[in-house]
Scaffold this motif. Structure first.
Motif, PDB file in Angstrom:
ATOM      1  N   VAL A   1       9.075 -34.644 -15.602  1.00  0.00           N
ATOM      2  CA  VAL A   1       9.235 -35.916 -15.716  1.00  0.00           C
ATOM      3  C   VAL A   1      10.446 -36.043 -17.636  1.00  0.00           C
ATOM      4  CG1 VAL A   1       8.542 -38.042 -14.546  1.00  0.00           C
ATOM      5  CG2 VAL A   1       7.093 -37.475 -16.848  1.00  0.00           C
ATOM      6  N   VAL A   2      10.821 -36.694 -18.160  1.00  0.00           N
ATOM      7  CA  VAL A   2      11.399 -36.611 -19.268  1.00  0.00           C
ATOM      8  C   VAL A   2      11.120 -37.845 -19.778  1.00  0.00           C
ATOM      9  CG1 VAL A   2      13.443 -36.417 -20.898  1.00  0.00           C
ATOM     10  CG2 VAL A   2      13.328 -35.284 -19.287  1.00  0.00           C
ATOM     11  N   ILE A   3      10.088 -37.986 -21.069  1.00  0.00           N
ATOM     12  CA  ILE A   3       9.761 -38.722 -21.271  1.00  0.00           C
ATOM     13  C   ILE A   3      10.110 -39.533 -23.357  1.00  0.00           C
ATOM     14  CG2 ILE A   3       7.792 -40.187 -22.425  1.00  0.00           C
ATOM     15  CD1 ILE A   3       7.062 -39.485 -19.204  1.00  0.00           C
ATOM     16  N   ALA A   4      10.599 -40.823 -23.216  1.00  0.00           N
ATOM     17  CA  ALA A   4      11.510 -41.305 -24.337  1.00  0.00           C
ATOM     18  C   ALA A   4      11.060 -41.246 -25.309  1.00  0.00           C
ATOM     19  CB  ALA A   4      12.104 -43.503 -23.671  1.00  0.00           C
ATOM     20  N   GLU A   5      11.036 -41.064 -26.324  1.00  0.00           N
ATOM     21  CA  GLU A   5      11.567 -41.725 -27.993  1.00  0.00           C
ATOM     22  C   GLU A   5      11.800 -42.240 -28.561  1.00  0.00           C
ATOM     23  OE1 GLU A   5       9.822 -36.576 -28.996  1.00  0.00           O
ATOM     24  OE2 GLU A   5      11.732 -37.411 -29.549  1.00  0.00           O
TER      25      GLU A   5
ATOM     26  N   GLU B   1      18.165 -46.656 -23.767  1.00  0.00           N
ATOM     27  CA  GLU B   1      18.150 -47.379 -22.509  1.00  0.00           C
ATOM     28  C   GLU B   1      16.365 -47.844 -21.882  1.00  0.00           C
ATOM     29  OE1 GLU B   1      20.018 -44.909 -22.879  1.00  0.00           O
ATOM     30  OE2 GLU B   1      22.099 -46.377 -22.749  1.00  0.00           O
ATOM     31  N   VAL B   2      16.107 -46.944 -23.007  1.00  0.00           N
ATOM     32  CA  VAL B   2      14.222 -47.189 -21.826  1.00  0.00           C
ATOM     33  C   VAL B   2      13.427 -46.860 -22.938  1.00  0.00           C
ATOM     34  CG1 VAL B   2      12.586 -46.112 -20.507  1.00  0.00           C
ATOM     35  CG2 VAL B   2      14.644 -45.639 -20.337  1.00  0.00           C
ATOM     36  N   LYS B   3      12.574 -48.016 -23.179  1.00  0.00           N
ATOM     37  CA  LYS B   3      11.273 -48.123 -24.213  1.00  0.00           C
ATOM     38  C   LYS B   3      10.259 -46.835 -24.708  1.00  0.00           C
ATOM     39  CE  LYS B   3       9.234 -52.503 -24.399  1.00  0.00           C
ATOM     40  NZ  LYS B   3       8.137 -53.577 -24.251  1.00  0.00           N
ATOM     41  N   ALA B   4      10.243 -46.761 -25.527  1.00  0.00           N
ATOM     42  CA  ALA B   4       9.234 -46.022 -26.081  1.00  0.00           C
ATOM     43  C   ALA B   4       8.101 -44.942 -25.135  1.00  0.00           C
ATOM     44  CB  ALA B   4       9.371 -45.718 -28.294  1.00  0.00           C
ATOM     45  N   GLY B   5       8.278 -44.366 -25.123  1.00  0.00           N
ATOM     46  CA  GLY B   5       6.691 -43.729 -24.305  1.00  0.00           C
ATOM     47  C   GLY B   5       6.911 -43.563 -22.457  1.00  0.00           C
ATOM     48  N   ALA B   6       8.098 -44.601 -22.024  1.00  0.00           N
ATOM     49  CA  ALA B   6       7.839 -44.782 -20.857  1.00  0.00           C
ATOM     50  C   ALA B   6       8.918 -43.313 -19.935  1.00  0.00           C
ATOM     51  CB  ALA B   6       8.861 -46.093 -20.776  1.00  0.00           C
ATOM     52  N   VAL B   7       9.032 -43.791 -18.818  1.00  0.00           N
ATOM     53  CA  VAL B   7       9.771 -41.984 -17.957  1.00  0.00           C
ATOM     54  C   VAL B   7      11.655 -42.535 -18.183  1.00  0.00           C
ATOM     55  CG1 VAL B   7      10.117 -41.243 -15.770  1.00  0.00           C
ATOM     56  CG2 VAL B   7       7.621 -41.325 -17.187  1.00  0.00           C
ATOM     57  N   ILE B   8      12.240 -41.231 -18.774  1.00  0.00           N
ATOM     58  CA  ILE B   8      13.488 -42.206 -18.755  1.00  0.00           C
ATOM     59  C   ILE B   8      13.775 -41.591 -17.022  1.00  0.00           C
ATOM     60  CG2 ILE B   8      15.952 -40.969 -19.621  1.00  0.00           C
ATOM     61  CD1 ILE B   8      14.607 -40.542 -22.197  1.00  0.00           C
ATOM     62  N   ARG B   9      13.662 -40.105 -16.915  1.00  0.00           N
ATOM     63  CA  ARG B   9      14.419 -39.839 -15.533  1.00  0.00           C
ATOM     64  C   ARG B   9      13.335 -38.720 -14.920  1.00  0.00           C
ATOM     65  NH1 ARG B   9      16.901 -37.440 -19.528  1.00  0.00           N
ATOM     66  NH2 ARG B   9      16.926 -35.154 -19.537  1.00  0.00           N
ATOM     67  N   GLN B  10      13.028 -38.182 -13.718  1.00  0.00           N
ATOM     68  CA  GLN B  10      12.079 -38.058 -13.050  1.00  0.00           C
ATOM     69  C   GLN B  10      12.803 -36.545 -11.759  1.00  0.00           C
ATOM     70  OE1 GLN B  10      10.442 -41.636 -10.908  1.00  0.00           O
ATOM     71  NE2 GLN B  10      11.010 -40.202  -8.988  1.00  0.00           N
ATOM     72  N   SER B  11      12.369 -35.528 -11.521  1.00  0.00           N
ATOM     73  CA  SER B  11      13.189 -34.267 -10.737  1.00  0.00           C
ATOM     74  C   SER B  11      13.448 -35.057  -9.498  1.00  0.00           C
ATOM     75  CB  SER B  11      12.335 -33.081 -10.962  1.00  0.00           C
ATOM     76  OG  SER B  11      11.539 -33.085 -10.640  1.00  0.00           O
ATOM     77  N   ILE B  12      12.100 -35.269  -8.864  1.00  0.00           N
ATOM     78  CA  ILE B  12      12.609 -35.647  -7.817  1.00  0.00           C
ATOM     79  C   ILE B  12      12.863 -37.311  -7.292  1.00  0.00           C
ATOM     80  CG2 ILE B  12      11.322 -35.418  -5.498  1.00  0.00           C
ATOM     81  CD1 ILE B  12       9.680 -33.163  -6.561  1.00  0.00           C
ATOM     82  N   PRO B  13      13.732 -37.959  -6.257  1.00  0.00           N
ATOM     83  CA  PRO B  13      13.910 -38.896  -6.686  1.00  0.00           C
ATOM     84  C   PRO B  13      13.199 -39.363  -5.630  1.00  0.00           C
ATOM     85  CG  PRO B  13      16.227 -37.307  -5.387  1.00  0.00           C
ATOM     86  CD  PRO B  13      14.757 -36.606  -6.219  1.00  0.00           C
ATOM     87  N   ALA B  14      12.594 -40.916  -5.975  1.00  0.00           N
ATOM     88  CA  ALA B  14      12.404 -41.628  -5.115  1.00  0.00           C
ATOM     89  C   ALA B  14      12.027 -42.113  -3.738  1.00  0.00           C
ATOM     90  CB  ALA B  14      12.164 -42.902  -6.003  1.00  0.00           C
TER      91      ALA B  14
ATOM     92  N   ILE C   1       4.460 -33.061 -14.191  1.00  0.00           N
ATOM     93  CA  ILE C   1       4.250 -32.559 -15.116  1.00  0.00           C
ATOM     94  C   ILE C   1       5.458 -33.277 -16.704  1.00  0.00           C
ATOM     95  CG2 ILE C   1       4.864 -29.723 -16.222  1.00  0.00           C
ATOM     96  CD1 ILE C   1       4.451 -29.419 -13.854  1.00  0.00           C
ATOM     97  N   VAL C   2       5.321 -33.276 -17.307  1.00  0.00           N
ATOM     98  CA  VAL C   2       6.289 -33.751 -18.630  1.00  0.00           C
ATOM     99  C   VAL C   2       6.964 -32.336 -19.438  1.00  0.00           C
ATOM    100  CG1 VAL C   2       6.588 -35.117 -20.467  1.00  0.00           C
ATOM    101  CG2 VAL C   2       4.661 -36.131 -19.523  1.00  0.00           C
ATOM    102  N   SER C   3       8.451 -32.193 -18.920  1.00  0.00           N
ATOM    103  CA  SER C   3       9.522 -32.220 -19.668  1.00  0.00           C
ATOM    104  C   SER C   3       9.626 -31.240 -20.892  1.00  0.00           C
ATOM    105  CB  SER C   3      10.210 -30.980 -18.569  1.00  0.00           C
ATOM    106  OG  SER C   3      11.393 -32.027 -18.218  1.00  0.00           O
ATOM    107  N   SER C   4       9.849 -32.404 -21.128  1.00  0.00           N
ATOM    108  CA  SER C   4      10.840 -32.948 -22.377  1.00  0.00           C
ATOM    109  C   SER C   4      10.258 -34.311 -22.876  1.00  0.00           C
ATOM    110  CB  SER C   4      11.951 -32.469 -22.353  1.00  0.00           C
ATOM    111  OG  SER C   4      12.816 -33.490 -21.887  1.00  0.00           O
ATOM    112  N   ARG C   5      10.392 -34.647 -24.159  1.00  0.00           N
ATOM    113  CA  ARG C   5      10.633 -36.095 -24.986  1.00  0.00           C
ATOM    114  C   ARG C   5      12.170 -36.092 -25.465  1.00  0.00           C
ATOM    115  NH1 ARG C   5       5.450 -38.439 -24.076  1.00  0.00           N
ATOM    116  NH2 ARG C   5       3.603 -36.682 -23.870  1.00  0.00           N
ATOM    117  N   GLU C   6      12.708 -37.001 -25.822  1.00  0.00           N
ATOM    118  CA  GLU C   6      13.678 -37.590 -26.134  1.00  0.00           C
ATOM    119  C   GLU C   6      14.624 -38.949 -26.345  1.00  0.00           C
ATOM    120  OE1 GLU C   6      17.430 -37.414 -22.509  1.00  0.00           O
ATOM    121  OE2 GLU C   6      16.234 -35.740 -23.135  1.00  0.00           O
ATOM    122  N   PRO C   7      14.971 -39.696 -27.101  1.00  0.00           N
ATOM    123  CA  PRO C   7      15.072 -40.697 -27.537  1.00  0.00           C
ATOM    124  C   PRO C   7      16.317 -41.492 -26.675  1.00  0.00           C
ATOM    125  CG  PRO C   7      15.721 -39.040 -29.404  1.00  0.00           C
ATOM    126  CD  PRO C   7      15.158 -38.255 -28.593  1.00  0.00           C
ATOM    127  N   SER C   8      15.858 -42.475 -26.692  1.00  0.00           N
ATOM    128  CA  SER C   8      16.806 -43.331 -25.372  1.00  0.00           C
ATOM    129  C   SER C   8      17.256 -44.879 -26.212  1.00  0.00           C
ATOM    130  CB  SER C   8      15.896 -42.710 -24.341  1.00  0.00           C
ATOM    131  OG  SER C   8      16.370 -43.855 -23.393  1.00  0.00           O
TER     132      SER C   8
END
Length: 254
Positions: free
Chosen positions: A117-121, A92-105, A83-90
């Motif tokens: 997950v939060v997706i970069a804009e 460190e991470v390319k636009a359209g990629a995952v910044i962070r996830q709610s459950i650790p790997a 589930i994509v919870s939000s999108r925010e500028p970053s």
């Protein structure tokens, strides 16, 4: 058979028990066993008690930095509900990629467990402030959500004093809101010594003057038996002080 007692009353003899005590115990045991077997059959046959459900688990993959499409494919392969919870500028991470996830790997969770997950804009673009006065540059930067910091001054940038001559990051570069645009201003013009131009060709005189930030004004004359396209005299004379942008007048025979 009935019999009569001494008083003429009829009496009946009690029947003798034909079953031994050990037999009774055996029958009781057999009855219990049959009852127990029957109970087990009924429980299994009709599932009177619910079966214990085995929970299948999966390992959470590391999705950080992956493009959204790849992150969804990896989550699906791991039997996770992404589930994509939000999108925010970053930055460190390319636009359209995952910044962070709610459950650790690496964590174990049940199949089809939800994970956000939060997706970069793309970062907002820095406006161009070069060529502006400092107050104008600050107003424009603040309108876009940035601040302006003055790094210092440059003495001979060829611009009016107090004008922004450089900026960092450059215009149209990505910068997170709240970031600072660092600028340098045109400082007070420093004076330069007027060079000696007499005897120079017009072309060389022009190059010399421009390197000092000065301007050249040529006055043409026609004189017989005089070298052509060579500086005959100049005003002001060599050695005097001028500010960048000031003019030197030369006389040249044509």
């Amino acid at each position: 058979m009935p019999s009569w007692d001494d008083y003429g009353r009829v009496s009946y003899a009690k029947p003798r028990s034909s079953m031994h005590g050990s037999t009774v115990v055996l029958i009781s045991i057999l009855t219990s066993a049959v009852t127990s077997v029957g109970s087990v059959y009924l429980v299994q046959r009709y599932e009177i008690f619910p079966k214990k459900v085995e929970v299948v688990q999966t390992t959470v993959p590391d999705l950080k930095g992956l493009p959204e499409a790849d992150a969804r494919a990896n989550a699906q392969a791991a039997h996770l509900a992404l589930i994509v919870s939000s999108r925010e500028p970053s930055a460190e991470v390319k636009a359209g990629a995952v910044i962070r996830q709610s459950i650790p790997a690496g964590q174990r969770v049940p199949h089809d467990h939800p994970m956000t997950v939060v997706i970069a804009e793309e970062l907002p673009k820095v406006p161009a402030v070069t060529g502006m006065k400092l107050a104008e540059a600050k107003a424009l930067a603040e309108k876009h959500g940035y601040t302006v910091k003055v790094k210092g001054t440059i003495a001979d940038a060829g611009a009016p004093e107090g004008t922004v001559v450089t900026q960092q990051p450059a215009s149209d570069s990505g910068l997170a809101k709240g970031g600072a645009v660092v600028v340098e201003l045109q400082g007070a013009a420093s004076e330069v010594d007027v060079p000696k131009l007499s005897g120079f060709s017009v072309k060389k005189a022009q190059e010399t003057v421009e390197k000092l930030g000065l301007t050249l004004d040529v006055r043409w004359v026609a004189m017989a038996e005089t070298a052509t396209y060579v500086v005959l005299n100049q005003k002001p004379p060599a050695g005097q002080k001028l500010k960048p942008g000031d003019k030197i007048e030369i006389t040249v025979n044509r």
